[in-house]
Design a protein around this motif. Sequence first.
Motif, PDB file in Angstrom:
ATOM      1  N   LEU A   6     -13.648  71.853  -7.974  1.00 31.71           N
ATOM      2  CA  LEU A   6     -13.689  72.394  -9.328  1.00 31.71           C
ATOM      3  C   LEU A   6     -14.673  73.547  -9.420  1.00 31.71           C
ATOM      4  CD1 LEU A   6     -13.844  69.010 -11.266  1.00 31.71           C
ATOM      5  CD2 LEU A   6     -11.813  70.331 -10.635  1.00 31.71           C
ATOM      6  N   ARG A   7     -14.492  74.384 -10.422  1.00 37.30           N
ATOM      7  CA  ARG A   7     -15.504  75.392 -10.682  1.00 37.30           C
ATOM      8  C   ARG A   7     -15.499  75.773 -12.153  1.00 37.30           C
ATOM      9  NH1 ARG A   7     -14.114  81.441  -8.447  1.00 37.30           N
ATOM     10  NH2 ARG A   7     -11.935  81.585  -9.054  1.00 37.30           N
ATOM     11  N   PHE A   8     -16.617  76.324 -12.582  1.00 36.09           N
ATOM     12  CA  PHE A   8     -16.773  76.750 -13.957  1.00 36.09           C
ATOM     13  C   PHE A   8     -16.296  78.187 -14.130  1.00 36.09           C
ATOM     14  CE2 PHE A   8     -19.714  73.169 -14.178  1.00 36.09           C
ATOM     15  CZ  PHE A   8     -19.497  72.702 -15.468  1.00 36.09           C
TER      16      PHE A   8
ATOM     17  N   TRP B 138     -14.888  74.322 -17.686  1.00 30.72           N
ATOM     18  CA  TRP B 138     -14.112  74.140 -16.467  1.00 30.72           C
ATOM     19  C   TRP B 138     -12.978  75.164 -16.421  1.00 30.72           C
ATOM     20  CZ3 TRP B 138     -16.537  71.782 -12.930  1.00 30.72           C
ATOM     21  CH2 TRP B 138     -17.330  70.672 -13.195  1.00 30.72           C
ATOM     22  N   GLU B 139     -12.826  75.795 -15.285  1.00 26.69           N
ATOM     23  CA  GLU B 139     -11.797  76.812 -15.096  1.00 26.69           C
ATOM     24  C   GLU B 139     -10.424  76.304 -15.521  1.00 26.69           C
ATOM     25  OE1 GLU B 139     -11.034  79.657 -11.350  1.00 26.69           O
ATOM     26  OE2 GLU B 139     -10.648  77.531 -10.951  1.00 26.69           O
TER      27      GLU B 139
ATOM     28  N   HIS C 243     -15.284  70.421 -23.825  1.00 25.68           N
ATOM     29  CA  HIS C 243     -14.859  71.726 -23.315  1.00 25.68           C
ATOM     30  C   HIS C 243     -13.669  72.284 -24.088  1.00 25.68           C
ATOM     31  CE1 HIS C 243     -16.983  71.985 -19.163  1.00 25.68           C
ATOM     32  NE2 HIS C 243     -17.719  71.332 -20.030  1.00 25.68           N
TER      33      HIS C 243
ATOM     34  N   SER D 185     -13.775  64.896 -19.396  1.00 26.53           N
ATOM     35  CA  SER D 185     -13.760  66.351 -19.262  1.00 26.53           C
ATOM     36  C   SER D 185     -12.948  66.842 -18.074  1.00 26.53           C
ATOM     37  CB  SER D 185     -15.197  66.884 -19.166  1.00 26.53           C
ATOM     38  OG  SER D 185     -15.881  66.278 -18.079  1.00 26.53           O
ATOM     39  N   ILE D 186     -12.711  65.976 -17.073  1.00 26.48           N
ATOM     40  CA  ILE D 186     -11.995  66.440 -15.880  1.00 26.48           C
ATOM     41  C   ILE D 186     -10.823  65.561 -15.486  1.00 26.48           C
ATOM     42  CG2 ILE D 186     -14.066  67.549 -14.916  1.00 26.48           C
ATOM     43  CD1 ILE D 186     -14.205  65.103 -12.972  1.00 26.48           C
TER      44      ILE D 186
END
Length: 294
Positions: free
Chosen positions: A164-166, A244-245, A227, A103-104
């Motif tokens: 990271l940020r949502f 995730w942004e 995502h 996911s990242i």
Amino acid sequence: MRTTDLSELAAFDAVARHKSFRRAGEERGVTASAISHAVTNLEARVGIRLLNRTTRSVSLTDAGAMLLSRLSPAFGDIGSAMDGLNQFRDTPFGKVRINAPSSIASFVLGPVVGRLAEANPNLAIEIVTTDRLVDIVEEGFDAGIRLGESLRDGMTAVRIQPRLRFAVVGSPAYFAKRPLPKTPADLAGHVCLQNLYPTGVRYAWEFIKDGRSVEFQPTGPLASDDHELLVEAALSGAGLAYVWENRAERDLRDGRLVRCLEPWCQPEDWLYLYYPTRKYISAGLRAVIELLRA
């Protein structure tokens, strides 16, 4: 000791650690059948069974456990000695295996792998991505990346970049029929898609503002651990997505998605690279750590 003896011992060491001929072969860069052949030759030479094999599992015999306990420190010393040669090279030499969440991985490692490869031309970097929880020792990784989950004993964690940020996003068509939520409490009047861990467990949307933390448990018609799929569902107007942004960045920039509750979505300071505390940190792994910390 003959080279073939050392190769057979290394094959046994890999199988014993991974409890798998396939994974041992992946670590050694050969086929599982080659690993099996080497271990069989070793057992024939010493005249003792070292591994119990079934169609589903591999386990150590008492003799195998004793041999592994003596071999592991020795191979660790050999690895350290070989890595020590890097001080006589301009750049590290060898292989580094890293596990990262799917996911990242693209936006955590993607921006740095080019620089890492360019600065370390003799370093082989292997990145395996999966959102399942991986035992990096058992599966032969030098290090892993996690999002702040608790680590088992014996692991060292190093905080890395980026932060990271949502983001909570929806399509213009969706918001044409509903007002933008101003606070997390307003989400009760919206269709909110659900997020899953790879285990299937649903997790809440987490928000924080001015030191105040709020959780919201969505109950929308779609639940996923992907995502990309959640972004696509939001683009179609199915509801709001908590993703995730970085996953939504292009669609937000192009106006295909609209962001809401941005003041409540603070950057997270919880991204870590971790590795076994007792493991010798190779020059290659050190180069990876330094770049991800920068």
